[in-house]
Write a protein that holds these residues in place. Structure first.
Motif, PDB file in Angstrom:
ATOM      1  N   PRO A  27       2.071  33.223 -19.258  1.00  0.00           N
ATOM      2  CA  PRO A  27       2.955  32.825 -19.321  1.00  0.00           C
ATOM      3  C   PRO A  27       3.458  31.234 -18.612  1.00  0.00           C
ATOM      4  CG  PRO A  27       2.805  34.649 -17.348  1.00  0.00           C
ATOM      5  CD  PRO A  27       1.756  34.075 -18.414  1.00  0.00           C
ATOM      6  N   VAL A  28       4.798  30.404 -19.514  1.00  0.00           N
ATOM      7  CA  VAL A  28       5.573  29.791 -19.712  1.00  0.00           C
ATOM      8  C   VAL A  28       6.421  29.153 -19.928  1.00  0.00           C
ATOM      9  CG1 VAL A  28       5.006  29.283 -22.691  1.00  0.00           C
ATOM     10  CG2 VAL A  28       4.648  27.060 -21.098  1.00  0.00           C
ATOM     11  N   ALA A  29       6.834  28.425 -18.865  1.00  0.00           N
ATOM     12  CA  ALA A  29       8.712  28.331 -18.358  1.00  0.00           C
ATOM     13  C   ALA A  29       8.549  26.585 -19.021  1.00  0.00           C
ATOM     14  CB  ALA A  29       8.486  28.250 -16.930  1.00  0.00           C
ATOM     15  N   ASN A  30       9.601  26.673 -19.438  1.00  0.00           N
ATOM     16  CA  ASN A  30       9.624  25.041 -19.939  1.00  0.00           C
ATOM     17  C   ASN A  30      11.184  24.994 -19.433  1.00  0.00           C
ATOM     18  OD1 ASN A  30       7.715  24.466 -22.214  1.00  0.00           O
ATOM     19  ND2 ASN A  30       8.781  26.200 -23.130  1.00  0.00           N
ATOM     20  N   PHE A  31      11.738  23.425 -19.213  1.00  0.00           N
ATOM     21  CA  PHE A  31      12.648  23.423 -18.733  1.00  0.00           C
ATOM     22  C   PHE A  31      12.977  21.802 -18.689  1.00  0.00           C
ATOM     23  CE2 PHE A  31       9.676  23.953 -15.185  1.00  0.00           C
ATOM     24  CZ  PHE A  31      10.000  22.637 -14.448  1.00  0.00           C
ATOM     25  N   THR A  32      14.275  21.202 -18.231  1.00  0.00           N
ATOM     26  CA  THR A  32      15.306  20.179 -18.611  1.00  0.00           C
ATOM     27  C   THR A  32      14.915  19.747 -17.514  1.00  0.00           C
ATOM     28  OG1 THR A  32      15.429  19.929 -21.144  1.00  0.00           O
ATOM     29  CG2 THR A  32      16.168  18.063 -20.050  1.00  0.00           C
ATOM     30  N   ILE A  33      14.962  18.568 -16.808  1.00  0.00           N
ATOM     31  CA  ILE A  33      14.902  18.138 -15.663  1.00  0.00           C
ATOM     32  C   ILE A  33      16.093  16.855 -15.668  1.00  0.00           C
ATOM     33  CG2 ILE A  33      14.860  16.639 -13.899  1.00  0.00           C
ATOM     34  CD1 ILE A  33      11.924  18.434 -13.503  1.00  0.00           C
ATOM     35  N   ALA A  34      17.429  16.614 -15.421  1.00  0.00           N
ATOM     36  CA  ALA A  34      18.058  15.377 -16.152  1.00  0.00           C
ATOM     37  C   ALA A  34      17.302  14.633 -14.767  1.00  0.00           C
ATOM     38  CB  ALA A  34      19.228  15.389 -16.388  1.00  0.00           C
ATOM     39  N   SER A  35      17.317  13.197 -14.373  1.00  0.00           N
ATOM     40  CA  SER A  35      17.910  12.847 -13.617  1.00  0.00           C
ATOM     41  C   SER A  35      18.759  11.074 -14.118  1.00  0.00           C
ATOM     42  CB  SER A  35      16.096  11.529 -13.503  1.00  0.00           C
ATOM     43  OG  SER A  35      16.194  10.867 -12.150  1.00  0.00           O
ATOM     44  N   VAL A  59       5.439  24.309 -17.108  1.00  0.00           N
ATOM     45  CA  VAL A  59       4.942  25.375 -16.330  1.00  0.00           C
ATOM     46  C   VAL A  59       3.895  26.012 -16.468  1.00  0.00           C
ATOM     47  CG1 VAL A  59       6.062  24.228 -14.340  1.00  0.00           C
ATOM     48  CG2 VAL A  59       6.502  26.262 -15.039  1.00  0.00           C
ATOM     49  N   TRP A  60       2.903  26.850 -16.926  1.00  0.00           N
ATOM     50  CA  TRP A  60       1.745  28.137 -16.841  1.00  0.00           C
ATOM     51  C   TRP A  60       1.474  29.261 -15.877  1.00  0.00           C
ATOM     52  CZ3 TRP A  60       1.298  27.975 -21.960  1.00  0.00           C
ATOM     53  CH2 TRP A  60       1.061  27.099 -23.430  1.00  0.00           C
ATOM     54  N   ARG A  61       1.489  29.986 -16.765  1.00  0.00           N
ATOM     55  CA  ARG A  61       0.474  31.269 -16.279  1.00  0.00           C
ATOM     56  C   ARG A  61       1.518  31.660 -14.375  1.00  0.00           C
ATOM     57  NH1 ARG A  61      -3.269  27.908 -17.269  1.00  0.00           N
ATOM     58  NH2 ARG A  61      -5.188  28.255 -18.328  1.00  0.00           N
ATOM     59  N   GLU A  62       0.956  32.251 -13.659  1.00  0.00           N
ATOM     60  CA  GLU A  62       1.749  32.574 -12.384  1.00  0.00           C
ATOM     61  C   GLU A  62       2.980  32.028 -11.911  1.00  0.00           C
ATOM     62  OE1 GLU A  62       1.125  35.387  -8.628  1.00  0.00           O
ATOM     63  OE2 GLU A  62      -0.468  34.142  -9.289  1.00  0.00           O
TER      64      GLU A  62
END
Length: 170
Positions: A27-35, A59-62
């Motif tokens: 599993p891999v989760a991708n996202f964008t952070i706006a600062s 982020v990866w894995r569990e």
């Protein structure tokens, strides 16, 4: 590791984290952070937004499953991780470079919100993935959220004042 650029970013998620699985089931989760920095303009006597930084993160894995199941679009988060630079070729054949955040830790900011934390059940894989992915499972913890599973809160040095004398129990 020496030479890595570690940063902390505080900002808002621009969309829900996108959870995907590699061909090996990782599993891999991708996202964008706006600062967006805010500064007070004394001349105008008002707050003004600066130029926003949009930082892609993964982020990866569990950990990826926890993030995808816990964070949503618009949430203010604090993320710490390592900057990674990668080069690739776009569809037109141009060489491009991207700088991304490989997240080590992330959580909701509690400046303007509250959160209820629950311990995630371990899949027993030691974080290695093991080629099989299982959905993240949450368990309600009857003890304090930070206690060791199966431990009694009465054995906790901080739960009963004076129960361990004046000496620090560790």
């Amino acid at each position: 590791m020496a030479g890595e650029t570690v940063i902390t970013v505080v900002g808002n998620l621009t969309a829900d984290p996108e959870l995907r699985y590699t061909q090996n089931g990782l599993p891999v989760a991708n996202f964008t952070i706006a600062s967006t920095p805010r500064n007070f303009d004394r001349a105008a006597n008002e707050w003004k937004d600066g130029e926003a930084l949009f930082l892609r993160a993964s982020v990866w894995r569990e950990f990826a499953e926890h993030v995808a199941g816990s964070l949503t679009k618009g949430m203010r988060v604090m993320a710490q991780g390592r900057l990674r630079q990668r080069s690739y070729q776009d569809r037109e054949g141009n060489q491009r470079t991207a700088i991304e955040l490989e997240v080590d830790e992330i959580g909701p900011s509690l400046r303007y919100a509250t959160a209820q934390v629950t311990r995630a059940a371990s899949n027993g894989g030691g974080g290695g993935g093991g080629g099989q992915s299982r959905p993240a499972q949450q368990q309600q913890v009857s003890e304090e959220p930070w206690s060791t599973p199966g431990s009694s809160t009465s054995a906790d040095a901080w739960s009963t004042p004076g129960s361990f004398g004046d000496d620090t129990p560790f």
